[in-house]
Design a protein around this motif. Sequence first.
Motif, short mmCIF file in Angstrom:
data_model
loop_
_atom_site.label_atom_id
_atom_site.label_comp_id
_atom_site.label_asym_id
_atom_site.label_seq_id
_atom_site.Cartn_x
_atom_site.Cartn_y
_atom_site.Cartn_z
N ALA A 49 0.84 -1.21 0.00
CA ALA A 49 0.00 0.00 0.00
C ALA A 49 0.87 1.25 0.00
N GLU A 50 1.96 1.23 0.75
CA GLU A 50 2.87 2.37 0.78
C GLU A 50 3.51 2.57 -0.59
N LEU A 51 3.89 1.49 -1.23
CA LEU A 51 4.47 1.57 -2.57
C LEU A 51 3.46 2.14 -3.56
N ALA A 52 2.20 1.68 -3.47
CA ALA A 52 1.16 2.18 -4.38
C ALA A 52 0.91 3.67 -4.14
N ALA A 53 0.91 4.08 -2.88
CA ALA A 53 0.71 5.50 -2.56
C ALA A 53 1.84 6.34 -3.11
N GLN A 54 3.06 5.83 -3.01
CA GLN A 54 4.21 6.58 -3.54
C GLN A 54 4.16 6.64 -5.06
N ALA A 55 3.74 5.56 -5.69
CA ALA A 55 3.61 5.56 -7.15
C ALA A 55 2.57 6.58 -7.60
N GLN A 56 1.46 6.67 -6.85
CA GLN A 56 0.44 7.66 -7.19
C GLN A 56 0.98 9.07 -7.02
N LYS A 57 1.78 9.27 -5.99
CA LYS A 57 2.39 10.58 -5.78
C LYS A 57 3.30 10.95 -6.94
N VAL A 58 4.07 9.97 -7.41
CA VAL A 58 4.95 10.21 -8.57
C VAL A 58 4.12 10.61 -9.78
N THR A 59 3.01 9.90 -10.01
CA THR A 59 2.14 10.21 -11.15
C THR A 59 1.59 11.63 -11.04
N THR A 60 1.13 11.99 -9.85
CA THR A 60 0.58 13.34 -9.64
C THR A 60 1.63 14.41 -9.88
N LEU A 61 2.83 14.18 -9.37
CA LEU A 61 3.90 15.16 -9.55
C LEU A 61 4.32 15.26 -11.01
N ARG A 62 4.30 14.13 -11.72
CA ARG A 62 4.63 14.15 -13.14
C ARG A 62 3.60 14.98 -13.92
N GLU A 63 2.33 14.80 -13.57
CA GLU A 63 1.28 15.57 -14.24
C GLU A 63 1.45 17.06 -13.96
N LEU A 64 1.80 17.40 -12.70
CA LEU A 64 2.03 18.80 -12.36
C LEU A 64 3.22 19.36 -13.14
#
Length: 415
Positions: A49-64
């Motif tokens: 779950a922590e890995l998935a949350a970090q991956a989502q954070k990476v995706t969000t930051l990439r979009e930004l």
Amino acid sequence: MSSGRRTAAPLLGALVTVLAVLVPGTAAAAPSASGPTSSGGAEREPTPAELAAQAQKVTTLRELAQARAGSVKSARQASAAAALLAGQALEAYTTARRALEIAQEQEDRLDDELRIATTQARAAGERVGFWARQSYQSGSGLNASPMLNTLLGTNGGGQDADGFTTTLYTLRRIGESRAADLSAGRRARARAEKAAADATRATGTALAAARTADEARTTADNAVARQQRILDDAQAALGSSRGRVRTAEKKERQLRAALQSERSPDPAANVVTGVTGSCTADVTGYPNGEIPLTALCALATAPGQYLRADAAYAFDQLSTAYAQQFGTPICVTDSYRDYATQVRLYATKPQLAARPGTSNHGWGTATDLCGGVQHFGTPEHEWLFVNAPVFGWFHPAWAQPGGSRPEPWHWEFGG
């Protein structure tokens, strides 16, 4: 770890330290002065779950970052358009200023011509007036003029009728010549006055055009400066976003590696993979936390502490480099941890300790450190964070300031 790598380890450690100072973004990855200040504890493995949350954070930051890249592109296009308009405004201003200079030069020249023509017309008028007064208003003027006396024969002898007629004709021609001079002077002055008036109007028009062009140039210059500020801000924001993306990606990689490398209770999973020194003890076949000390290697730089053979050798190399920097070897509070100790810690500190039988301490590949390393932001901790990977040791992502369980003291061997 190869023998060549061991030989160059201190030099590489120093090089990595220098790069951490010189390369932007490296220092940002180092731990900050925050988090727990306890001098001991045990690790907790990252969860999916922590890995998935970090991956989502990476995706969000990439979009930004992508959106900010679009903003930079738009700002750069707007800046280029503003620069083009500024160039055109400057060209128009230069042309208007040159036209004004020419108009002013022409006005000055025609003013000079007007003064000359006015002076000439005035002089001609005065001369004609003088002759007219002398010739027609009084006779005394005739006697006073040698030319008229000669023409009229008053200097003796008189004239006959033909001579007198000639004399009158001559006087008339003189008057006509003076009148022509007067008319020519007046016409010249009228032309000069008109030309001067036209030049004054032209100068006024050119001056107004120059003022308008100057205002347009100022407006365009301000627009360029404003767009440049917008572009600079957009580029700074983009740089910040990209830096955050890199940091988040790095953390994701660390979480993924930590999750993938989670030790299995299967004894076969614990094998020596790195270079060993004189101690070649073999841990193969021993379950987690049930490895006898005879199958481990004592740390030369931390008496009383034991690790797997390759982990121990790499740690001593790292500790030697650390001593060259700080004067003493790395302080160690905990290394290999047997199963009974794991059970005791899990019972007293379940929020910190790993589930018994899964701890990296139980495999002989983890340490808890002290001597300054146990605090985020200290010179010792920051040096180790930069240099430990050169020797195969690392600070897990979950134990870093932004991790799920910050533990500045916990370090692991990667093999």
